[in-house]
Design a protein around this motif. Structure first.
Motif, short mmCIF file in Angstrom:
data_model
loop_
_atom_site.label_atom_id
_atom_site.label_comp_id
_atom_site.label_asym_id
_atom_site.label_seq_id
_atom_site.Cartn_x
_atom_site.Cartn_y
_atom_site.Cartn_z
N LEU A 7 8.88 7.37 -0.87
CA LEU A 7 8.50 7.54 -2.26
C LEU A 7 9.73 7.72 -3.14
O LEU A 7 9.88 7.07 -4.17
N HIS A 8 10.62 8.59 -2.72
CA HIS A 8 11.86 8.84 -3.46
C HIS A 8 12.65 7.54 -3.63
O HIS A 8 13.10 7.22 -4.73
N ALA B 220 4.29 -0.07 -7.73
CA ALA B 220 2.99 -0.07 -7.05
C ALA B 220 3.11 0.55 -5.65
O ALA B 220 2.20 1.28 -5.23
N GLU B 221 4.20 0.29 -4.97
CA GLU B 221 4.39 0.87 -3.64
C GLU B 221 4.52 2.39 -3.73
O GLU B 221 3.91 3.13 -2.94
N ALA B 222 5.27 2.88 -4.70
CA ALA B 222 5.41 4.32 -4.88
C ALA B 222 4.06 4.95 -5.22
O ALA B 222 3.70 6.00 -4.68
N GLU B 223 3.30 4.30 -6.09
CA GLU B 223 1.98 4.83 -6.46
C GLU B 223 1.04 4.84 -5.25
O GLU B 223 0.26 5.78 -5.07
N GLU C 137 -0.97 9.77 0.32
CA GLU C 137 -0.52 11.06 0.83
C GLU C 137 -0.97 12.22 -0.06
O GLU C 137 -0.68 13.37 0.24
N ARG C 138 -1.65 11.87 -1.17
CA ARG C 138 -2.13 12.87 -2.13
C ARG C 138 -0.99 13.78 -2.59
O ARG C 138 -1.10 15.01 -2.60
N HIS D 266 15.00 12.18 -11.91
CA HIS D 266 14.40 12.04 -10.59
C HIS D 266 13.12 12.85 -10.50
O HIS D 266 13.07 13.89 -9.86
N VAL D 267 12.10 12.37 -11.16
CA VAL D 267 10.80 13.01 -11.16
C VAL D 267 9.84 12.10 -10.40
O VAL D 267 9.70 10.93 -10.74
N LEU D 268 9.25 12.62 -9.37
CA LEU D 268 8.34 11.83 -8.55
C LEU D 268 6.91 12.24 -8.84
O LEU D 268 6.42 13.22 -8.32
N CYS D 269 6.25 11.53 -9.74
CA CYS D 269 4.84 11.83 -10.00
C CYS D 269 4.13 10.61 -10.54
O CYS D 269 4.71 9.61 -10.76
#
Length: 109
Positions: A54-55, A85-88, A94-95, A106-109
């Motif tokens: 994801l990162h 799309a892959e990150a989403e 993985e919820r 670097h915000v992962l949401c």
């Protein structure tokens, strides 16, 4: 992917993050792309940590979407358009909620 290869992907991701934080967008993009290649080439053998994937996808897509455009010497690839799309998909599967690093870029949401 054996443990050594998995470590190579983690090292590439860490190096890419560090390069981005130092302002070297070209090196960050190239190194994130290398991490993606290592992960994809070996995904049948070993699972990569989902948060690492994801990162990698999120931060690479963020660098590629920079309003300044791609750095000199960096060409677009066919995979670039699928990173968001892959990150989403990883987030949904993985919820995962949001994970925020010390650095606003670097915000992962």
């Amino acid at each position: 992917m054996n443990q050594s290869t998995n470590n190579s992907a983690k090292q590439a991701t860490n190096l890419a993050l560090n390069s981005g934080l130092q302002g070297d967008r070209r090196r960050a993009i190239e190194t994130y792309r290398e991490a993606v290649r290592v992960i994809e080439a070996n995904k049948a053998d070993v699972r990569t940590d989902k948060l690492q994937r994801l990162h990698t996808c999120h931060n690479l897509s963020t660098l590629l979407e920079d309003p300044r455009g791609l750095p000199e010497g960096v060409a677009p690839t066919l995979r670039d358009g699928s990173l968001v799309a892959e990150a989403e998909a990883i987030r949904r599967k993985e919820r995962l909620g949001c994970a925020v690093s010390k650095h606003a870029r670097h915000v992962l949401c």
